[in-house]
Design an enzyme around this catalytic site. Structure first.
Site, PDB file in Angstrom:
ATOM      1  N   TYR A 163      -0.277   8.449  -2.546  1.00  0.00           N
ATOM      2  CA  TYR A 163      -0.190   8.312  -4.003  1.00  0.00           C
ATOM      3  C   TYR A 163      -1.341   9.081  -4.696  1.00  0.00           C
ATOM      4  O   TYR A 163      -1.230   9.454  -5.862  1.00  0.00           O
ATOM      5  CB  TYR A 163      -0.298   6.832  -4.410  1.00  0.00           C
ATOM      6  CG  TYR A 163       0.909   5.957  -4.129  1.00  0.00           C
ATOM      7  CD1 TYR A 163       2.045   6.438  -3.479  1.00  0.00           C
ATOM      8  CD2 TYR A 163       0.906   4.619  -4.531  1.00  0.00           C
ATOM      9  CE1 TYR A 163       3.132   5.604  -3.232  1.00  0.00           C
ATOM     10  CE2 TYR A 163       1.995   3.785  -4.282  1.00  0.00           C
ATOM     11  CZ  TYR A 163       3.108   4.281  -3.631  1.00  0.00           C
ATOM     12  OH  TYR A 163       4.176   3.453  -3.395  1.00  0.00           O
ATOM     13  N   GLY A 164      -2.437   9.259  -3.974  1.00  0.00           N
ATOM     14  CA  GLY A 164      -3.702   9.699  -4.599  1.00  0.00           C
ATOM     15  C   GLY A 164      -3.709  11.086  -5.200  1.00  0.00           C
ATOM     16  O   GLY A 164      -4.617  11.439  -5.949  1.00  0.00           O
ATOM     17  N   GLU A 176      -6.333  10.420   9.113  1.00  0.00           N
ATOM     18  CA  GLU A 176      -4.984  10.289   9.684  1.00  0.00           C
ATOM     19  C   GLU A 176      -4.757  11.234  10.856  1.00  0.00           C
ATOM     20  O   GLU A 176      -3.878  11.007  11.670  1.00  0.00           O
ATOM     21  CB  GLU A 176      -3.933  10.517   8.595  1.00  0.00           C
ATOM     22  CG  GLU A 176      -4.019   9.416   7.550  1.00  0.00           C
ATOM     23  CD  GLU A 176      -2.728   9.164   6.804  1.00  0.00           C
ATOM     24  OE1 GLU A 176      -1.954  10.111   6.663  1.00  0.00           O
ATOM     25  OE2 GLU A 176      -2.534   8.014   6.359  1.00  0.00           O
ATOM     26  N   CYS A 224      -3.856  -0.859  -2.067  1.00  0.00           N
ATOM     27  CA  CYS A 224      -4.026   0.593  -2.241  1.00  0.00           C
ATOM     28  C   CYS A 224      -4.970   0.873  -3.407  1.00  0.00           C
ATOM     29  O   CYS A 224      -4.724   0.419  -4.528  1.00  0.00           O
ATOM     30  CB  CYS A 224      -2.649   1.197  -2.520  1.00  0.00           C
ATOM     31  SG  CYS A 224      -2.668   2.927  -2.976  1.00  0.00           S
ATOM     32  N   ASP A 259       0.868  -1.176   0.000  1.00  0.00           N
ATOM     33  CA  ASP A 259       0.000   0.000   0.000  1.00  0.00           C
ATOM     34  C   ASP A 259       0.904   1.225   0.000  1.00  0.00           C
ATOM     35  O   ASP A 259       2.078   1.137   0.374  1.00  0.00           O
ATOM     36  CB  ASP A 259      -0.885  -0.012   1.252  1.00  0.00           C
ATOM     37  CG  ASP A 259      -1.799   1.207   1.341  1.00  0.00           C
ATOM     38  OD1 ASP A 259      -2.375   1.587   0.307  1.00  0.00           O
ATOM     39  OD2 ASP A 259      -1.926   1.793   2.426  1.00  0.00           O
ATOM     40  N   SER A 260       0.346   2.363  -0.381  1.00  0.00           N
ATOM     41  CA  SER A 260       1.126   3.599  -0.310  1.00  0.00           C
ATOM     42  C   SER A 260       1.515   3.918   1.131  1.00  0.00           C
ATOM     43  O   SER A 260       2.541   4.549   1.361  1.00  0.00           O
ATOM     44  CB  SER A 260       0.318   4.760  -0.891  1.00  0.00           C
ATOM     45  OG  SER A 260      -0.914   4.873  -0.225  1.00  0.00           O
ATOM     46  N   CYS A 272     -10.921   3.747  -1.140  1.00  0.00           N
ATOM     47  CA  CYS A 272      -9.636   4.091  -0.521  1.00  0.00           C
ATOM     48  C   CYS A 272      -9.621   3.447   0.850  1.00  0.00           C
ATOM     49  O   CYS A 272     -10.630   3.446   1.562  1.00  0.00           O
ATOM     50  CB  CYS A 272      -9.488   5.610  -0.420  1.00  0.00           C
ATOM     51  SG  CYS A 272      -8.031   6.147   0.495  1.00  0.00           S
ATOM     52  N   THR A 273      -8.469   2.921   1.213  1.00  0.00           N
ATOM     53  CA  THR A 273      -8.329   2.157   2.466  1.00  0.00           C
ATOM     54  C   THR A 273      -8.813   2.898   3.702  1.00  0.00           C
ATOM     55  O   THR A 273      -9.209   2.275   4.683  1.00  0.00           O
ATOM     56  CB  THR A 273      -6.837   1.817   2.711  1.00  0.00           C
ATOM     57  OG1 THR A 273      -6.075   3.023   2.626  1.00  0.00           O
ATOM     58  CG2 THR A 273      -6.334   0.826   1.694  1.00  0.00           C
ATOM     59  N   HIS A 274      -8.740   4.248   3.658  1.00  0.00           N
ATOM     60  CA  HIS A 274      -9.064   5.009   4.863  1.00  0.00           C
ATOM     61  C   HIS A 274     -10.564   5.192   5.084  1.00  0.00           C
ATOM     62  O   HIS A 274     -10.989   5.522   6.187  1.00  0.00           O
ATOM     63  CB  HIS A 274      -8.424   6.397   4.779  1.00  0.00           C
ATOM     64  CG  HIS A 274      -6.943   6.384   5.005  1.00  0.00           C
ATOM     65  ND1 HIS A 274      -6.084   5.618   4.259  1.00  0.00           N
ATOM     66  CD2 HIS A 274      -6.170   7.040   5.910  1.00  0.00           C
ATOM     67  CE1 HIS A 274      -4.838   5.823   4.679  1.00  0.00           C
ATOM     68  NE2 HIS A 274      -4.870   6.673   5.680  1.00  0.00           N
ATOM     69  N   THR A 284      -5.522   3.658  -4.996  1.00  0.00           N
ATOM     70  CA  THR A 284      -4.897   4.483  -6.030  1.00  0.00           C
ATOM     71  C   THR A 284      -3.960   3.649  -6.911  1.00  0.00           C
ATOM     72  O   THR A 284      -4.013   3.718  -8.140  1.00  0.00           O
ATOM     73  CB  THR A 284      -4.102   5.638  -5.383  1.00  0.00           C
ATOM     74  OG1 THR A 284      -4.996   6.401  -4.575  1.00  0.00           O
ATOM     75  CG2 THR A 284      -3.489   6.520  -6.441  1.00  0.00           C
TER      76      THR A 284
END
Lengths: 271, 271
Positions: free
Chosen positions: A42-43, A152, A73, A10-11, A186-188, A75
């Site tokens: 990366y996005g 984050e 990831c 992942d990024s 997106c993972t988040h 992205t």
């Protein structure tokens, strides 16, 4: 049987949600995880830069003799082409196709929404994947560039006024489009699942690509007889490209368990 | 007289505010600008990673035979040590010392605030610089990690509710500390000057380090007889490490004029 590890990259650290699901579904597998924390996110970057970084990430996992490579990831998955993975010599999946399959299976109206980074939405990868499965489906994307920094920085409480306000702006076109299924590209984004669900009035099925790709890996390893023969709980090796100091605290959020494995800093540029 | 260009670098495009001020003060100078857009932001990364990236940035500018190197990036400036710059062979300044000097000159109470990225605030660089000038001064820092993404995504209107709410959280400790001077320790913060000024009740002097380092360069070149002998308006060369596609639209915000110069993508890892 294949006792080599599964490689996941992942990024950053969001891809650990995929590791979490892999460990639940495939407890006896070893996992090698690479988070490119020295170059995350990366996005916001151009397609060629993302492709270059993803190639370096995959080369690193190859050098660890993994039996499968997963791009956790959103992205990177949207930018990786079949040409880039055809020479890997091991099965590969990004999150896009498994998530598109889950979305098509879930959607009744065929009106599917995708939220993701600017690069993911601009790539149109989810639209192509969905229409490959259901040519009549319609896909509408909305880029949500502030979600990653909000998550984050801990703006994740279900009643967080700031994140709710931002989410309302980003979801407006999705709501207007009357989707019945939304891919959290997106993972988040699954971290603010409750906020998204509430703003969508609990009427929309939310698809988590990180979980879907773990399910794909599970099915693939079984069908190809590539499961580990070990009867002991598998281990995780973690690699990052920035200082590992803050790894544990952030990793715990995504992994849902405390990481006591060794975390190693590596230099992708030197590979 | 020295007709070589001035070299300026930043993690991204925010350092163009320094270029804007350099062009105003030193219109006959040529400028070489490097924005490490392929690895921006620096402010969330570990100290050693930031130092490594800054070394590569400076090596690139050296390879262009510049007569002076300016780190326009608050985060990089806070991580660069004198050991890292002693071998450059040309005068160097980051933004920290010029901004600390301006803050000390402005402050009556000696209670100085600093807002910046997580890495900048954690480094304590502004505190050391301020106390080097005025040992009795007290410095209080507050990290504002959401300001950069908010600015980059256009949440910059003086009445933007989201940015105001976020700024209120970040400025709370600064207000409690009763500062009379606040260093805006990241290139992006002057873009939301009005919001910050309003929340501080127009009672606090705001210092823009990007402008201060341009003033330092101006004084230095005059005092060392290093001005360009040209009588024609100087040119700018721009280099970035991600695709230059979106350079112009973002650059215009920081530079305050339209960029029609060539923008070249380079690979710092190959230097």
């Amino acid at each position: 049987m294949d006792n080599r590890a599964i490689g996941v990259f992942d990024s950053g650290l969001g891809g650990l949600t995929t590791v979490k699901e892999l460990r639940r579904l495939l407890p006896y597998e070893n996992i090698v995880y690479l988070g490119d924390t020295g170059r995350v996110p990366y996005g916001t970057r151009g397609r060629e830069t993302i492709q270059k970084y993803a190639m370096q990430d995959m080369a690193f996992l190859q050098s660890h003799n993994v039996k499968m490579i997963i791009a956790a990831c959103g992205t990177a998955s949207s930018a990786i082409t079949s040409e880039m993975t055809s020479h890997l010599g091991v099965p590969f999946s990004g999150v896009v196709l498994p998530a598109a399959q889950a979305a098509c299976a879930s959607s009744i109206s065929g009106r599917i929404g995708v939220i993701g980074t600017t690069a993911t939405v601009r790539s149109g990868a989810y639209g192509r994947a969905v229409r490959g499965i259901n040519p009549d489906a319609r896909v509408f994307g909305s880029a949500c560039p502030l979600f990653v920094p909000l998550v984050e920085n801990g703006f994740i409480q279900p009643d967080n006024e700031i994140t709710i306000k931002v989410a309302r702006i980003y979801l407006e076109p999705i709501i207007k489009f009357e989707t019945d299924t939304l891919i959290l590209g997106c993972t988040h984004y699954p971290i603010i699942y409750d906020i998204l669900n509430q703003l969508l009035d609990y009427k929309v099925t939310l698809i988590d690509p990180g979980k879907e790709v773990a399910r794909w890996a599970h099915s693939y390893l079984i069908s190809e007889d590539m499961l580990s023969s070990s009867q002991q709980k598998g281990g995780c090796e973690f690699f990052v490209t920035d200082a590992p100091d803050s790894f544990s605290s952030t990793a715990d959020i995504f992994l849902g368990e405390h990481v006591d494995s060794q975390v190693t800093q590596i230099d992708l540029e030197a590979i």
